[in-house]
Write a protein that holds these residues in place. Sequence first.
Motif: not given
Length: 357
Positions: A22-27, A169-182, A331-340
């Motif tokens: 979120l900090v990245q996106e606000l910047r 909006v989905g979960d910002t924790m899932y956003d971070l999970f997706v980034r770190q996992y990759k 897992p069905k990630p869409a339950l927590f948003g799209s990673g966006k």
Amino acid sequence: MTVNYVSIIVGTRPQIIKIPILVQELRKRKLKLSIIHTGQHYDYEMSRRFFRELDIPKPTINLNVGADTPIAQISKIIMKLEHIFLKNKPDLVLVPGDTTSAIGAALATSKCDISLAHLEAGARSNQFHMAEEINRRMIDHCSNLLFAPTKNCFNNLKNENVFGSSYFVGDTMYDLFVRQYKQYNLKSVKSSENEVLLTIHRRENIEKFVNLKKICSIINKLSEYGLKIIFPIHPHTQKNLEKFRLKINADFIEPLGYTSTLRMIVRSKFVITDSGGLQKESYWAGKPCITLRNSTEWIETVKEGANLLLPINKENKIKNIIRMSEKVILPKPALFGSGKAAERISYIIKHFQDTRS
């Protein structure tokens, strides 16, 4: 009035890991941003480690409220933030989660007549003995913008008729999970056949002798099945184990950083926790989770059969835990948003119009 200046208030690890993307996106949207750390965390050096690891800008201000009773901490947070808000005049304050820092910041923001946004709004356990449950409900009902991480959370807000504008909006924790996992190629981590990740930190589990004794008993019985329990132990938990002279058959390790925790989850056969965040992270990693609580905010994980609630005040059958540990989790990630989620939140904040006179 449009939003040009946003202050984010954090004070604990669970709050910190909600904000990096979120900090990245606000910047990106050229918003002026300040991060205020309350100093609530029992180990401020650990908080600094999370800031560095997750590439979050160093906090602009630290309130240094320190260890104290929740009432004393809330009082200090309100008084110190009032001075800062009146001087810096942010257009909007964003509060993640449901901690003492969160409720203190929300009350200060409201009393200073500043717009308030709640990140992870609408989460409900319906357990009124939990301080977090009271905190999150109060924050939701004084927020202008409410960002729900799941549809269930969004529906909770609608059913409660909150005053502010609610968004799924989905979960910002899932956003971070997706980034770190990759980024750290966690897909390549080999899963263990016998390692189990254990975390315990909730007061109702570690400060009551009867509850902590039952948890130790469960873990000790599981170890008889050839399971190796890995326990990144919270200092307060260790203190109470020593105080009550309880023995737990687990391998103690130092508290882990965020990515190391994810790696441990991926490597584990299953997870035992009382943490809200680890329930979700276990699900996203496709690992069975045993939750040492009566209820959960993340009911989606239970409905999907990925999370077994294990109330400490009831008789628990070890065979049920073993049976759960053998489940294949898809897992069905869409339950927590799209990673966006962070991208959506930053757009809403940027275009928010405070119409109060």
